[in-house]
Design a protein around this motif. Structure first.
Motif, PDB file in Angstrom:
ATOM      1  N   THR A 241       0.828  -1.210   0.000  1.00  9.93           N
ATOM      2  CA  THR A 241       0.000   0.000   0.000  1.00  9.93           C
ATOM      3  C   THR A 241       0.861   1.257   0.000  1.00  9.93           C
ATOM      4  OG1 THR A 241      -1.818  -1.119   1.140  1.00  9.93           O
ATOM      5  CG2 THR A 241      -1.771   1.291   1.257  1.00  9.93           C
ATOM      6  N   LEU A 242       1.875   1.292   0.860  1.00 10.43           N
ATOM      7  CA  LEU A 242       2.737   2.464   0.943  1.00 10.43           C
ATOM      8  C   LEU A 242       3.572   2.631  -0.325  1.00 10.43           C
ATOM      9  CD1 LEU A 242       3.909   2.295   4.661  1.00 10.43           C
ATOM     10  CD2 LEU A 242       2.236   3.845   3.657  1.00 10.43           C
ATOM     11  N   GLU A 244       2.802   1.623  -3.343  1.00  3.74           N
ATOM     12  CA  GLU A 244       1.915   2.087  -4.414  1.00  3.74           C
ATOM     13  C   GLU A 244       1.602   3.577  -4.257  1.00  3.74           C
ATOM     14  OE1 GLU A 244      -1.436  -0.507  -4.193  1.00  3.74           O
ATOM     15  OE2 GLU A 244      -0.513  -2.050  -5.458  1.00  3.74           O
ATOM     16  N   SER A 245       1.391   4.018  -3.025  1.00  5.84           N
ATOM     17  CA  SER A 245       1.099   5.426  -2.788  1.00  5.84           C
ATOM     18  C   SER A 245       2.281   6.304  -3.184  1.00  5.84           C
ATOM     19  CB  SER A 245       0.751   5.652  -1.310  1.00  5.84           C
ATOM     20  OG  SER A 245       0.462   7.005  -1.051  1.00  5.84           O
ATOM     21  N   GLU A 248       2.520   6.356  -7.048  1.00  5.24           N
ATOM     22  CA  GLU A 248       1.478   7.205  -7.618  1.00  5.24           C
ATOM     23  C   GLU A 248       1.835   8.680  -7.442  1.00  5.24           C
ATOM     24  OE1 GLU A 248      -2.139   6.012  -5.785  1.00  5.24           O
ATOM     25  OE2 GLU A 248      -2.182   4.051  -6.778  1.00  5.24           O
ATOM     26  N   THR A 249       2.416   9.013  -6.290  1.00  8.68           N
ATOM     27  CA  THR A 249       2.792  10.396  -6.006  1.00  8.68           C
ATOM     28  C   THR A 249       3.832  10.905  -6.999  1.00  8.68           C
ATOM     29  OG1 THR A 249       2.330  10.140  -3.642  1.00  8.68           O
ATOM     30  CG2 THR A 249       3.810  11.939  -4.270  1.00  8.68           C
TER      31      THR A 249
END
Length: 254
Positions: A241-242, A244-245, A248-249
């Motif tokens: 999750t981290l 991917e975040s 994406e950023t």
């Protein structure tokens, strides 16, 4: 001189009491709480009581209790004058009785163990319904800190949410890192200089600028290797999750 009453005997109440009792511009007139043992911290220099309905007169009455008790406690108080204030980050000013002068005095800091010389740096978020009440609370907040900001209830809720990400979640990441170290007999202490340097960078640059690591670089091989190393399903989910975040950023994809 501002006359102040504190409702509650926890960390915030003790912090505010210790600040106000040593300030010549503030008079502590009463501390009220259920816990008689905890009231001993205040009783040597200020009248104390466990009767919420029998309050002295004051310019400001500060509710410093658990968030879920603020509304109930506020409606039990028999206040004839002054401003009723709570200290919570995530609770609206609207929970306080509407027939009273109302405000919020929110210290944006974990107060347990705060060193005195750092106190003046703590942001104090102030809200009031009336301008004249804001000016009183601003004066009181300046007794605590040099950083006083006018923040309304919605802004304060968002700030509290951001603080959970910045402080509570980051600390949990340190815990998870310490568990990985413990499981593989590696001293967590080896990570402390890295943590310190990362925190120092945040004081001078934006978080966006200082992000590093395999997800930031788009290093898919390392990301896959790390996921294969994690046997715990929850840790895999957190890592994914981290990562991917972060990607994406910065416009990258896993």
């Amino acid at each position: 001189m501002l006359k102040v009453i504190l409702i509650g005997t926890g960390n915030i109440s003790k912090f505010l009491f210790d600040v106000f009792i040593s300030d010549p511009s503030v008079e502590m007139v009463q501390v009220v709480g259920r816990n008689e043992k905890a009231l001993e911290h205040f009783s040597a220099s200020t009248p104390v009581s466990n009767n919420f309905e029998n309050l002295k007169e004051a310019d400001v009455c500060i509710i410093a209790v658990n968030d879920n008790a603020i509304e109930e406690v506020s409606h039990r108080l028999n206040i004839k004058k002054g401003i009723l204030v709570h200290t919570a980050g995530s609770i609206s000013i609207e929970v306080l009785p509407k027939h009273l002068r109302r405000g919020v005095l929110y210290p944006l800091q974990t107060l347990s163990g705060i060193v005195p010389e750092k106190r003046r740096e703590i942001p104090i978020c102030v809200e009031a319904i009336q301008q004249e009440d804001y000016e009183v609370l601003h004066q009181l907040a300046r007794c605590i800190s040099d950083r006083v900001e006018r923040i309304d209830s919605e802004q304060r809720k968002q700030l509290h949410l951001a603080a959970v990400f910045a402080n509570n979640f980051s600390n949990h990441m340190y815990f998870l890192a310490s568990e990985i170290c413990k499981d593989h007999e590696v001293p967590f202490d080896l990570l402390r200089p890295l943590i310190r340097e990362s925190c120092n960078k945040i004081m001078n640059f934006s978080p966006y600028e200082v992000q590093t690591g395999p997800a930031r670089r788009g290093d898919v091989n390392i990301l896959e290797e790390h996921l294969n190393m994690l046997n715990n399903k929850k840790l895999k989910e957190v890592y994914t999750t981290l990562s991917e975040s972060i990607q994406e950023t910065y416009g990258k994809k896993l």
